[in-house]
Design a protein around this motif. Structure first.
Motif, PDB file in Angstrom:
ATOM      1  N   TYR A  98     -10.297  72.138  38.778  1.00  0.00           N
ATOM      2  CA  TYR A  98     -10.391  73.146  39.840  1.00  0.00           C
ATOM      3  C   TYR A  98     -11.243  74.357  39.473  1.00  0.00           C
ATOM      4  O   TYR A  98     -11.328  75.305  40.246  1.00  0.00           O
ATOM      5  N   GLN A  99     -11.855  74.337  38.292  1.00  0.00           N
ATOM      6  CA  GLN A  99     -12.776  75.384  37.846  1.00  0.00           C
ATOM      7  C   GLN A  99     -12.198  76.802  37.983  1.00  0.00           C
ATOM      8  O   GLN A  99     -11.115  77.063  37.501  1.00  0.00           O
ATOM      9  N   ALA A 102      -8.436  77.766  39.049  1.00  0.00           N
ATOM     10  CA  ALA A 102      -7.453  77.453  38.008  1.00  0.00           C
ATOM     11  C   ALA A 102      -7.540  78.439  36.854  1.00  0.00           C
ATOM     12  O   ALA A 102      -6.513  78.876  36.317  1.00  0.00           O
ATOM     13  N   HIS A 150      -6.559  76.475  52.823  1.00  0.00           N
ATOM     14  CA  HIS A 150      -7.418  75.456  52.219  1.00  0.00           C
ATOM     15  C   HIS A 150      -7.242  74.125  52.945  1.00  0.00           C
ATOM     16  O   HIS A 150      -6.124  73.742  53.303  1.00  0.00           O
ATOM     17  N   LEU A 153      -5.562  71.606  50.084  1.00  0.00           N
ATOM     18  CA  LEU A 153      -4.444  72.099  49.288  1.00  0.00           C
ATOM     19  C   LEU A 153      -3.457  72.940  50.085  1.00  0.00           C
ATOM     20  O   LEU A 153      -2.386  73.277  49.586  1.00  0.00           O
TER      21      LEU A 153
END
Length: 237
Positions: A98-99, A102, A150, A153
């Motif tokens: 999730y880059q 996260a 999102h 998510l």
């Protein structure tokens, strides 16, 4: 002796948290904000390696904790190693998937855990549990505010928020029934736990309807956290 052990454990956790935060800073500089595409790609390939090393340290820490179960301080070292390993394993995979979101989340969680380790070392258990609940709830609200809208998510985050409310109810039920074992003394004042859980549940319910409500609820819980921490600090003194 018990206070010395608490200080030893808090010190261990503090240095572990500093190591974790340094790792996150390196990832932010070279992976998330790398100067070149090749630099980012290199770190992208390295993250599974760090995750594997973390898993190995996790297993080592658990084994040492079992072997050193008769010695409280050495057992703490083992569990601290296990915690570091779990962070590097899980954190590396999470950031790879999730880059930046996260990494931002972990950059918040690590300092919060650092502060809570000190609170658990020196404060009454009911206060420590209440402050932990408030901290976890603020993190849930932060995630909710960012991810409720999102496309993929949003729904899982809302479901997990409801599950978290149920966990708060379960915590209150366990506390009332005296089923928290050594975590909470038999004659502990349960009101801080009830108040923290109730306010947290109400804040998350409001956040389910609006991202802006999540923002204001997060700040409201922050004020409650600060007030409770000051109150118990004065009481400790």
């Amino acid at each position: 002796m018990k206070r010395d052990d608490s200080l030893f454990g808090a010190t261990l956790f503090f240095f572990a948290a500093c190591l974790a935060e340094a790792y996150l800073m390196v990832l932010r500089k070279y992976y998330i904000h790398g100067d070149m595409v090749t630099q980012t790609l290199v770190w992208h390939d390295r993250l599974p390696v760090f995750a594997g090393l973390g898993a190995a340290v996790l297993v080592l820490g658990v084994v040492l904790s079992v072997l050193w179960k008769a010695d409280g301080r050495r057992r703490l070292i083992g569990w601290c190693l296990a915690g570091i390993g779990a962070f590097f394993a899980g954190g590396s995979l999470l950031i790879r998937a999730y880059q930046e979101p996260a990494l931002m989340l972990l950059s918040i969680v690590v300092p919060v855990l650092m502060v809570l380790s000190v609170l658990w070392a020196f404060y009454d258990r009911e206060c420590s549990i209440a402050l932990t609940v408030l901290s976890a709830s603020m993190i849930v609200l932060w995630v909710s505010r960012r991810l409720f809208s999102h496309l993929t998510l949003g729904v899982p985050v809302k479901v997990l928020s409801v599950v978290y409310i149920l966990l708060l109810a379960g915590l209150c039920w366990l506390a009332k029934g005296g089923k928290l074992g050594r975590l909470l003394p038999p004659k502990a004042d349960l009101m801080p736990i009830y108040a923290a859980s109730g306010l947290s549940a109400a804040a998350i319910v409001l956040a389910l309807f609006s991202a802006s409500m999540a923002y204001y609820a997060m700040w409201a819980l922050g004020v409650v956290f600060f007030a409770l921490a000051v109150y118990y600090t004065v009481q400790q003194l």
